[in-house]
Design a protein around this motif. Structure first.
Motif, mmCIF file in Angstrom:
data_model
loop_
_atom_site.group_PDB
_atom_site.id
_atom_site.type_symbol
_atom_site.label_atom_id
_atom_site.label_comp_id
_atom_site.label_asym_id
_atom_site.label_seq_id
_atom_site.Cartn_x
_atom_site.Cartn_y
_atom_site.Cartn_z
ATOM 1 N N HIS A 12 -24.929 -27.775 -44.367
ATOM 2 C CA HIS A 12 -25.268 -29.092 -44.906
ATOM 3 C C HIS A 12 -26.035 -29.003 -46.225
ATOM 4 C CE1 HIS A 12 -23.996 -29.833 -40.972
ATOM 5 N NE2 HIS A 12 -25.040 -30.421 -40.443
ATOM 6 N N ALA A 13 -26.982 -28.087 -46.348
ATOM 7 C CA ALA A 13 -27.822 -28.020 -47.541
ATOM 8 C C ALA A 13 -27.067 -27.508 -48.768
ATOM 9 C CB ALA A 13 -29.052 -27.142 -47.282
ATOM 10 N N MET A 15 -23.832 -28.509 -49.423
ATOM 11 C CA MET A 15 -22.666 -29.360 -49.650
ATOM 12 C C MET A 15 -22.539 -29.816 -51.103
ATOM 13 S SD MET A 15 -20.753 -29.571 -47.063
ATOM 14 C CE MET A 15 -20.859 -29.000 -45.371
ATOM 15 N N TYR A 42 -19.639 -29.485 -38.536
ATOM 16 C CA TYR A 42 -20.781 -30.384 -38.630
ATOM 17 C C TYR A 42 -21.419 -30.529 -37.257
ATOM 18 C CZ TYR A 42 -23.315 -34.800 -39.367
ATOM 19 O OH TYR A 42 -24.268 -35.776 -39.414
ATOM 20 N N GLY A 294 -30.723 -32.432 -39.250
ATOM 21 C CA GLY A 294 -29.812 -32.366 -40.382
ATOM 22 C C GLY A 294 -30.199 -33.230 -41.559
ATOM 23 N N VAL A 295 -30.994 -34.267 -41.329
ATOM 24 C CA VAL A 295 -31.341 -35.179 -42.412
ATOM 25 C C VAL A 295 -32.079 -34.455 -43.537
ATOM 26 C CG1 VAL A 295 -33.533 -35.913 -41.360
ATOM 27 C CG2 VAL A 295 -32.379 -37.418 -42.974
ATOM 28 N N VAL A 298 -29.606 -32.585 -45.713
ATOM 29 C CA VAL A 298 -28.894 -33.522 -46.578
ATOM 30 C C VAL A 298 -29.778 -33.941 -47.755
ATOM 31 C CG1 VAL A 298 -27.827 -35.809 -46.693
ATOM 32 C CG2 VAL A 298 -27.391 -34.335 -44.719
ATOM 33 N N ARG A 299 -31.059 -34.195 -47.491
ATOM 34 C CA ARG A 299 -31.978 -34.585 -48.560
ATOM 35 C C ARG A 299 -32.238 -33.437 -49.539
ATOM 36 N NH1 ARG A 299 -36.628 -37.899 -45.032
ATOM 37 N NH2 ARG A 299 -35.276 -39.666 -44.455
ATOM 38 N N ASN A 301 -30.055 -31.257 -50.553
ATOM 39 C CA ASN A 301 -28.842 -30.948 -51.309
ATOM 40 C C ASN A 301 -28.990 -31.036 -52.826
ATOM 41 O OD1 ASN A 301 -26.141 -30.219 -50.286
ATOM 42 N ND2 ASN A 301 -26.622 -31.715 -48.709
ATOM 43 N N ASP A 359 -21.572 -40.694 -39.402
ATOM 44 C CA ASP A 359 -21.000 -39.344 -39.353
ATOM 45 C C ASP A 359 -19.622 -39.286 -40.015
ATOM 46 O OD1 ASP A 359 -23.218 -38.366 -38.066
ATOM 47 O OD2 ASP A 359 -22.329 -38.363 -36.071
ATOM 48 N N PHE A 362 -19.994 -39.473 -43.783
ATOM 49 C CA PHE A 362 -20.458 -38.190 -44.302
ATOM 50 C C PHE A 362 -19.294 -37.207 -44.398
ATOM 51 C CE2 PHE A 362 -22.195 -33.912 -43.333
ATOM 52 C CZ PHE A 362 -23.024 -33.748 -44.433
#
Length: 370
Positions: A12-13, A15, A42, A294-295, A298-299, A301, A359, A362
């Motif tokens: 995720h980080a 992406m 995912y 996971g948030v 994502v932040r 990224n 989801d 995303f």
């Protein structure tokens, strides 16, 4: 000399960095991505894949394809050690990859206790790919007999697996299993009483048994033994014992936090080696230790993408702000869930609909890169 950027993991980080790989290689930077699989799954949709709500191809990113079509190199292997002095990533196969700047999104793993006997039907909830095999094995069990499913762990993963195993059995039309969650001292203990009661109520209404007040002492191929001496029959066992960062940093002698994650400063940069960065579950954010959700990946990224290029080009780095409270939604199977955001809490089908929408959005965003 051509600068070399190496990414460990396609999670995720990474992406945004993967989405912009073409722009990086266009600058003359050589990019190599190391990962154990051609695809990345995912994790937020993993329990839904277990139940059959999602097909495997709906929850995976084609990492190799994305890397190679943008001019990067994909190495299917496992990174097992980093040698910062030599600026090398050592691989399980015995090979190595040199770097000028390294970014680590090596993820986390579920600790596995000693197992006595045949481990064929004992599965950790990570890596997510294992849930595909678990699903196949469970359906085979459901066709033959009433299956005793025991889930060891008392957190969100245990709750989501319990509900989605129930859905899998219901939707396949076979014999319903007996599902027991061995939750340790308290089921969902780090959450508020209202969240705990919503989740416990949802699972109990479907016959899931929650065992609290004791820990698992031993696991074998067909039994789970509690610390009080009681044994539970188990045809199938899931291990959902929380997650720990990849051991690669400790094994490499690189500074880590108390959880073993790569210790990083506000720039997501190793506090010890300025050419090493990281994001997701594998890091320990020194300024403010973060939950393994996971948030945060994502932040991280856009900050990680900016800082990797900035380090390669000698520009200023950007600090990461973890932000405030985050949305929590648990998929409890049967297209139901529980949602929490600050003061707002609700359960049932509406909670699942919100999670499903987020989801799928995303996934569409990043699968579009393919």
């Amino acid at each position: 000399m051509q600068k070399k950027l190496v990414l460990i993991g396609g999670g995720h980080a990474h992406m945004v960095t993967l989405a912009n790989l073409g722009a990086i290689t266009a600058k003359g930077i050589d990019v190599t991505v190391v990962g154990p699989s051609d695809d990345h799954y995912y994790s937020g949709m993993g329990p839904g894949m277990l139940s059959g709500t999602y097909r495997p191809e709906q929850i995976r990113f084609a990492t190799r394809h994305v890397v190679e079509k943008q001019g990067g190199t994909f190495v299917r292997d496992k990174a097992v050690r980093i040698e910062p002095q030599k600026k090398m990533v050592m691989l399980e196969s015995g090979g190595s990859v040199p770097y000028d700047v390294l970014s680590c999104n090596a993820g986390s793993q579920v600790p596995t206790p000693p197992i006595d006997g045949d481990p064929t039907d004992i599965f950790t909830v990570k890596p997510i790919e294992r849930l595909m095999e678990a699903k196949r094995r469970l359906v085979d069990h459901f066709e033959r007999h009433q299956t005793q499913v025991v889930i060891v762990g008392g957190g969100p993963s245990a709750a989501e697996v319990a509900g989605n195993v129930w859905q899998l059995a219901r939707d396949t039309g076979k014999t319903m299993p007996r599902i027991t969650v061995c939750a340790g001292r308290t089921f969902m203990g780090r959450f508020s009483d209202s969240i705990r009661h919503r989740i416990m109520g949802s699972l109990r209404r479907r016959g899931v048994v929650m065992r609290e007040g004791g820990y698992v002492r031993a696991i074998s191929s067909n039994t789970v033994t509690l610390d009080g001496g009681e044994t539970l029959a188990a045809d199938f066992i899931f291990l959902a014992l929380g997650v720990r960062p990849s051991p690669i940093f400790a094994d490499s002698g690189i500074a880590t936090g108390p959880d073993g994650g790569l210790r990083v400063n506000p720039f997501l940069q190793s506090t010890q080696h300025p050419d090493i960065f990281g994001g997701g579950d594998c890091i320990y954010f020194q300024k403010q230790p973060l939950d393994k959700v996971g948030v945060y990946a994502v932040r991280e990224n856009p900050v990680l993408y900016h800082n990797l290029l900035a380090r390669l080009e000698g520009r200023d780095l950007m600090p990461f702000d973890p932000g405030g409270d985050y949305l929590l939604i648990f998929n409890l199977g049967g297209r139901t869930g529980v949602l929490k955001k600050r003061w707002l809490e609700f359960g049932g089908r509406p909670a699942f609909i919100v999670k499903d929408y987020i989801d799928r959005k995303f996934m569409r965003q990043f699968q579009a890169i393919e």
